[in-house]
Design an enzyme around this catalytic site. Structure first.
Site, PDB file in Angstrom:
ATOM      1  N   SER A   5       0.604  -1.099  -0.003  1.00 31.87           N
ATOM      2  CA  SER A   5      -0.072   0.109  -0.098  1.00 31.87           C
ATOM      3  C   SER A   5       0.721   1.111  -0.033  1.00 31.87           C
ATOM      4  O   SER A   5       1.983   1.103  -0.682  1.00 31.87           O
ATOM      5  CB  SER A   5      -0.894  -0.157   1.181  1.00 31.87           C
ATOM      6  OG  SER A   5      -1.942   0.862   0.934  1.00 31.87           O
ATOM      7  N   ASP A  35      -8.347  -5.653  -5.875  1.00 28.44           N
ATOM      8  CA  ASP A  35      -8.019  -4.477  -5.267  1.00 28.44           C
ATOM      9  C   ASP A  35      -8.176  -3.079  -5.795  1.00 28.44           C
ATOM     10  O   ASP A  35      -7.527  -2.846  -6.813  1.00 28.44           O
ATOM     11  CB  ASP A  35      -6.311  -4.621  -4.706  1.00 28.44           C
ATOM     12  CG  ASP A  35      -5.838  -3.329  -3.975  1.00 28.44           C
ATOM     13  OD1 ASP A  35      -6.529  -2.729  -3.503  1.00 28.44           O
ATOM     14  OD2 ASP A  35      -4.536  -3.324  -4.095  1.00 28.44           O
ATOM     15  N   HIS A  86      -5.988  -6.423  -1.678  1.00 27.22           N
ATOM     16  CA  HIS A  86      -4.913  -5.585  -1.343  1.00 27.22           C
ATOM     17  C   HIS A  86      -4.046  -6.225  -0.613  1.00 27.22           C
ATOM     18  O   HIS A  86      -4.132  -7.049   0.533  1.00 27.22           O
ATOM     19  CB  HIS A  86      -5.624  -4.447  -0.375  1.00 27.22           C
ATOM     20  CG  HIS A  86      -4.851  -3.248  -0.534  1.00 27.22           C
ATOM     21  ND1 HIS A  86      -4.446  -2.359  -1.506  1.00 27.22           N
ATOM     22  CD2 HIS A  86      -4.336  -2.544   0.673  1.00 27.22           C
ATOM     23  CE1 HIS A  86      -3.673  -1.439  -1.033  1.00 27.22           C
ATOM     24  NE2 HIS A  86      -3.637  -1.236   0.266  1.00 27.22           N
TER      25      HIS A  86
END
Ligand code: NAG
Ligand code: NAG
Ligand code: NAG
Ligand code: NAG
Ligand code: NAG
Ligand code: NAG
Length: 497
Positions: A177, A440, A465
């Site tokens: 991320s 994601d 994710h």
């Protein structure tokens, strides 16, 4: 106690939430933490003192040689697998407290075992227990930026190499991320300090408006059942219609178990309310089926399949009633009595500059969105099922929370600067792998095609994710296992270079 003070993160997601809970290295939904309470409890999962907390003396301002102020930054070490001369694996902290569970679990440790690596994780400045200033006043938040964070990494890396006798070790950066982007940018900006990077689910391209997020949410719901996003759209439309008639507010308050009677005085009030409810879907899609239980995350059994199952269940009433039932299920899952969906309360918490603020985590991350990244998950695309939280709602929060001088134009300039600084999609260096998952929503801002042989993408069909970072398990999709192996082979190869 109601939902007000927990944290859950929809981090990268944008705004609403607060967090104090978990995460790193892969949290991206700060916002909803506020609603569903603390999800993370490493001590409960791992027991006390599982991995010792260590402290590094760090500079406050890396870009002013006349400023000698320092502070203590938290980090963790696992040297179980280290073989002399082996590589150093460096997990980069992000927009939440560094979770020591990652020092004991996760795919990177499997790689470390095979490659004889030393594992380090450094918490990001301003998050968790890493407090560079006495509070989080808007004045002090000037020292919160990805650029300062990268310089923290560089200084830490340099000092550790000296003090731990790691002069001959190659360093590999890991992150998921936002920290995935930091891993890539660390390699880009400090190539003499870091040999390679695994930048998982990394939104390397900054953008003020990020309507593609909800487009991916729609596609991910549709891949479960084509009617699912259509029913969500019906529910959102109905709700939007009801909000126009204050006589319905008592019913809405009851249906969604709001902590306080619904009051809509401004567009911000309704947008915050609608975004909070859409957040249920955003969170579930973003982490669908990720193997996160080791982090102490609750509710991992609420999946896209569960949500779509409810949206298709006519025994629950009209689509609006099913949408409300999902809201109640989320409350129950996170053991919350009611939902605080009031923009006024949100602002009160977000403006609290104390480290113990109920919005700690959220206040810092949203500041970074206002001054570096944007990433606003607006409803501006017609190809998605939600309504009522357009870009201006997100932008206005910057002024409302921090400083009225933050406006659409300052945010646009800041985002442009960020892409100038790091290259956005056009990042050029070598030895970075970019894994991303097809369901994601963040992959839309990531590198999903090979840039060169040296900058490969690994696209994983059907995963969410950061899926590849979590510990492997038997029921993982075969392509997820292959992706993990592929990353391993790349690292093995790169370490020979
Ligand atoms: C952790 O340590 C604290 C005091 O150091 C103690 O009160 C607590 O019961 C311990 N928790 C666990 C789960 O062992
Ligand atoms: C290091 O990782 C191994 C493997 O997961 C684990 O057994 C060990 O407890 C960890 N050590 C520390 C200090 O976290
Ligand atoms: C509130 O809900 C009740 C029960 O579903 C319904 O009969 C009533 O018409 C609703 N009131 C308004 C103002 O919509
Ligand atoms: C999820 O797990 C919890 C705890 O095990 C259980 O109470 C709940 O019914 C489950 N929910 C779903 C939708 O499977
Ligand atoms: C900020 O939050 C803390 C912790 O909840 C609270 O004690 C304090 O009173 C709040 N400060 C303000 C100014 O609201
Ligand atoms: C949606 C998307 O961009 N998918 C790409 C992801 O990366 C692979 C390469 O690994 C491409 O083949 C996909 O088209």
């Amino acid at each position: 106690m109601a939902l007000q003070y927990g944290f859950y993160v929809r981090f990268l997601l944008g705004v609403l939430v607060f967090v104090s809970a978990s995460f790193i290295p892969c949290d991206a939904r700060l916002k909803n933490l506020r609603h569903y309470g603390t999800l993370f409890d490493a001590e409960r999962i791992l027991g006390n003192g599982s991995t010792e907390e260590l402290w590094f003396t760090q500079r406050l301002d890396h870009f002013n040689g006349a400023d000698s102020r320092i502070w203590k930054q938290r980090y963790f070490v696992n040297d179980t697998f280290f073989r002399s001369g082996g590589p150093v694996f460096f997990m980069i902290g992000g927009e939440g407290p560094a979770n020591p569970a990652w020092m004991q679990f996760g795919t990177w440790l499997t790689y470390a075992q095979k490659l004889g690596a030393l594992c380090l994780m450094l918490e990001h400045r301003f998050y968790g227990k890493s407090h560079p200033t006495e509070d989080m006043s808007t004045e002090n938040l000037r020292y919160l930026s990805s650029r300062q964070a990268l310089a923290d990494l560089a200084h830490f890396r340099t000092v550790m190499a000296e003090t731990r006798g790691l002069a001959n070790s190659k360093w590999i950066a890991f992150g998921g991320s936002y920290p995935g982007s930091l891993a890539a940018w660390f390699r880009l900006k400090y190539p003499h300090l870091v040999h390679a990077a695994v930048a998982t689910s990394a939104p390397v391209h900054a953008a003020v408006n990020f309507p593609e997020y909800l487009e991916v949410v729609r596609r991910s719901l549709a891949s479960e059942n084509l009617d699912c996003p259509l029913l969500v759209q019906k529910a959102s439309d109905t709700l939007l219609g009801l909000l126009k008639d204050p006589k319905t507010y008592d019913n809405i308050t009851k249906d969604f178990r709001l902590c306080e009677a619904l009051q809509i005085q401004t567009d911000m009030d309704s947008a915050y309310f609608l975004e909070t409810l859409a957040g249920n879907f955003m969170d579930v899609v973003q982490y669908n089926q990720d193997n996160r239980a080791f982090e102490g995350v609750v509710g991992t059994n609420i999946t896209i399949q569960v949500l779509c199952g409810m949206m298709l269940d006519s025994s629950l009433g009209e689509p609006y009633d099913r949408y409300a039932a999902i809201g109640r299920l989320m409350l129950q899952t996170f053991s919350q009595k009611c939902l605080d969906a009031s923009y006024t309360n949100y602002l009160r918490d977000m403006r609290n500059a104390s480290w113990s603020s109920p919005a700690s985590g959220g206040r810092q991350w949203v500041y970074q969105t206002c001054t570096e990244f944007g990433f606003y998950q607006s409803t501006d695309s017609p190809n998605q099922p939600f309504k009522g939280f357009p870009l201006p709602y997100h932008v206005k929060q910057c002024g409302d929370v921090y400083d009225p001088s933050l406006t659409a134009s300052t945010i646009a300039d800041a985002v442009q600067q960020t892409n100038e600084q790091y290259g956005g999609y056009d990042i050029r260096t070598s030895r970075i792998v970019f894994p991303n998952g097809s369901i994601d929503p963040w992959h839309a801002l990531g590198v999903t095609r090979d840039i060169s042989d040296d900058l490969p993408a690994v696209f994983i069909q059907g995963t969410a994710h950061c899926a590849n970072m979590y510990p492997a398990r038997d029921r993982d999709l075969p392509q997820l296992g292959l992706a993990r192996d592929h990353v391993y082979l790349l690292l093995q190869n790169w370490l020979k270079q």
